[in-house]
Structure formats: structure tokens, C-alpha cells
Scaffold this motif. Structure first.
Motif, mmCIF file in Angstrom:
data_model
loop_
_atom_site.group_PDB
_atom_site.id
_atom_site.type_symbol
_atom_site.label_atom_id
_atom_site.label_comp_id
_atom_site.label_asym_id
_atom_site.label_seq_id
_atom_site.Cartn_x
_atom_site.Cartn_y
_atom_site.Cartn_z
ATOM 1 N N SER A 141 0.836 -1.204 0.000
ATOM 2 C CA SER A 141 0.000 0.000 0.000
ATOM 3 C C SER A 141 0.870 1.254 0.000
ATOM 4 N N SER A 142 2.100 1.110 0.489
ATOM 5 C CA SER A 142 3.047 2.220 0.428
ATOM 6 C C SER A 142 4.459 1.674 0.362
ATOM 7 N N SER A 165 8.704 3.188 0.475
ATOM 8 C CA SER A 165 9.651 4.283 0.621
ATOM 9 C C SER A 165 11.014 3.814 0.116
ATOM 10 N N THR A 200 0.924 8.539 -5.949
ATOM 11 C CA THR A 200 0.204 7.288 -5.738
ATOM 12 C C THR A 200 -0.043 6.656 -7.100
ATOM 13 N N THR A 250 -0.933 2.523 -4.520
ATOM 14 C CA THR A 250 0.335 2.356 -3.815
ATOM 15 C C THR A 250 1.008 3.720 -3.760
ATOM 16 N N LYS A 251 1.284 4.171 -2.553
ATOM 17 C CA LYS A 251 1.912 5.480 -2.367
ATOM 18 C C LYS A 251 3.424 5.304 -2.371
ATOM 19 N N VAL A 252 4.109 6.043 -3.229
ATOM 20 C CA VAL A 252 5.565 5.963 -3.346
ATOM 21 C C VAL A 252 6.176 7.233 -2.774
ATOM 22 N N GLU A 253 7.096 7.041 -1.840
ATOM 23 C CA GLU A 253 7.763 8.168 -1.187
ATOM 24 C C GLU A 253 9.276 8.017 -1.287
#
Lengths: 119, 107
Positions: free
Chosen positions: B9-10, B12, B85, B102-105
Motif C-alpha cells: 500500500s506504500s 519508501s 500514488t 500504492t503510495k511511493v515516497e
């Protein structure tokens, strides 16, 4: 370069009808598929409806009884109506274009219209 | 309806890293899959269609693979402007459905 410009009422009361319009600038309707998609605050994307260049329509069954999508080629507009709104219909609503080489893939998007439903 | 499930879901990662995002369909969809990038406050942008075709103007560090039920979006060399996202979408049948995102940081 086609551009989609959306407009419509941003604040509704429960039971009212949401009415949104998408103006198509710089492109034709022939061969394309026109969609409405929404995104509730902090949530993912939900496809609502599609109308193609011939006027054939598909709706999301979960909302079909309340939705109406239409195409006005003379005005270069696509419209969406959603009746009997509730707070659950609060979302950013996007119009988008798919096809002709890539039907069902949204290659051009409008900027979105924020709609809030509150008493 | 065809359900689309994304993982993680995320995520980093460091600038320059390779990032992979998975998308699974509840039934076979052949190659009828797209990937979108959405930055905060913006409309989604089409990156990949038919599972692996790069949309015009999209940087080549983005690539897609898979068929049937399992698909992957790869960012080869993460850049600061890739913070967003990412959503998958099936185009096999109506209603069209999207993954949860999917959140990409950047680390």
C-alpha cells in the motif's frame, strides 16, 4: 491537443441531483470513449460510466439506477447526472477520454470537480 | 466485478532505487491492464496500457509486465518527481475497476 474542462455545482444537499458537464476543447468525438470517474476524499478511484462516440453507454451497476451520462456533439460536451445524492457521493469527479487506439484506458483527464454533499 | 488488489500500500525508497508495485486481478484479464500515476491535487496520468505499452511522453524508467492475473509496475531509478500514488486498472470487462493504490515516497 485536446483539453477537458469540467464544471458544475460543487455543494449539494442530500436527495438533490448532481449535474456535471465536461467541455471538450481541441478534439473530435469520433472514435473516442468518454468516461466519468470519481475519487472520495482520501480514497481510490471509482469508475462510474462510459459513453462512446456512437452513444453506446455502460454504467457501474452499483450506481446504475441513479446515473445518467449523455453526449452533445453539437456543443462538444459530455454530461453526468447522479440523482438522490448522499454524503457518500462526496468526491472529486473527473471526466476522461479513452481510445480510439486504447479503448478503456483513460489517456486524457479533466481537472476534476469537487462535489460535497451536506445538509 | 473483477477485484484488483495492489501491494504494497506504500513504499519508501532512495533516489535511484528500483521500485516494484504489484497488482493482482481476481480473475484472468489477459493483458487488459493499465497503470496510472496521481500526484497530490492532480488528476491521474496514464503511464502504461495493455500491461506493458508505454504511453507517449512517459519516461522510459517506467515499465510494466505481466499477464493473466499478476502484473508489476517497475520504476527503474526512482526520481523525486515520481513521488505519487500509483493505481492499476483492469480493462477486461465492465465495470472498469481500479486497485486501491500504492503510495511511493522518497527516503
Amino acid at each position: 491537443q485536446v483539453q477537458l474542462q469540467q464544471w458544475g455545482a460543487g455543494l449539494l444537499k442530500p436527495s438533490e441531483t448532481l449535474s456535471l458537464t465536461c467541455d471538450v476543447h481541441g478534439g473530435s468525438f469520433s472514435g473516442y470513449y468518454w468516461n466519468w470517474i470519481r475519487q472520495a476524499p482520501g480514497k481510490g478511484l471509482e469508475w462510474l460510466a462510459e459513453i462512446d462516440y456512437s452513444g453506446a453507454i455502460n454504467y457501474n451497476p452499483s450506481l446504475k439506477s441513479r446515473l445518467a451520462i449523455s453526449l452533445d456533439t453539437s456543443r462538444s460536451q459530455i454530461s453526468l447526472k447522479l440523482s438522490s445524492v448522499t454524503a457518500a457521493d462526496t468526491a472529486v469527479y473527473y471526466c476522461s477520454r479513452a481510445g480510439p487506439a486504447t479503448p478503456y484506458y483513460m489517456e486524457v483527464w479533466g481537472g476534476g470537480t469537487t462535489v460535497a454533499v451536506s445538509s | 466485478d473483477i477485484q484488483m488488489t495492489q501491494s504494497p500500500s506504500s513504499v519508501s525508497a532512495y533516489v535511484g532505487d528500483r521500485v516494484t508495485i504489484s497488482c493482482r486481478a481476481s480473475q484472468g484479464i489477459s493483458s487488459w491492464l493499465a497503470w496510472y500515476q496521481q500526484k497530490p491535487g492532480e488528476a491521474p496520468k496514464l503511464l502504461i496500457y495493455t500491461a506493458s505499452s508505454l504511453q507517449s511522453g512517459v519516461p522510459s524508467r517506467f515499465s510494466g509486465s505481466g499477464s493473466g492475473t499478476d502484473f508489476i509496475l517497475t520504476i527503474s531509478g526512482l526520481q523525486p518527481e515520481d513521488v505519487a500514488t500509483y493505481y492499476c486498472q483492469q480493462a477486461k470487462s465492465f465495470p472498469l475497476t481500479f486497485g486501491g493504490g500504492t503510495k511511493v515516497e522518497i527516503k
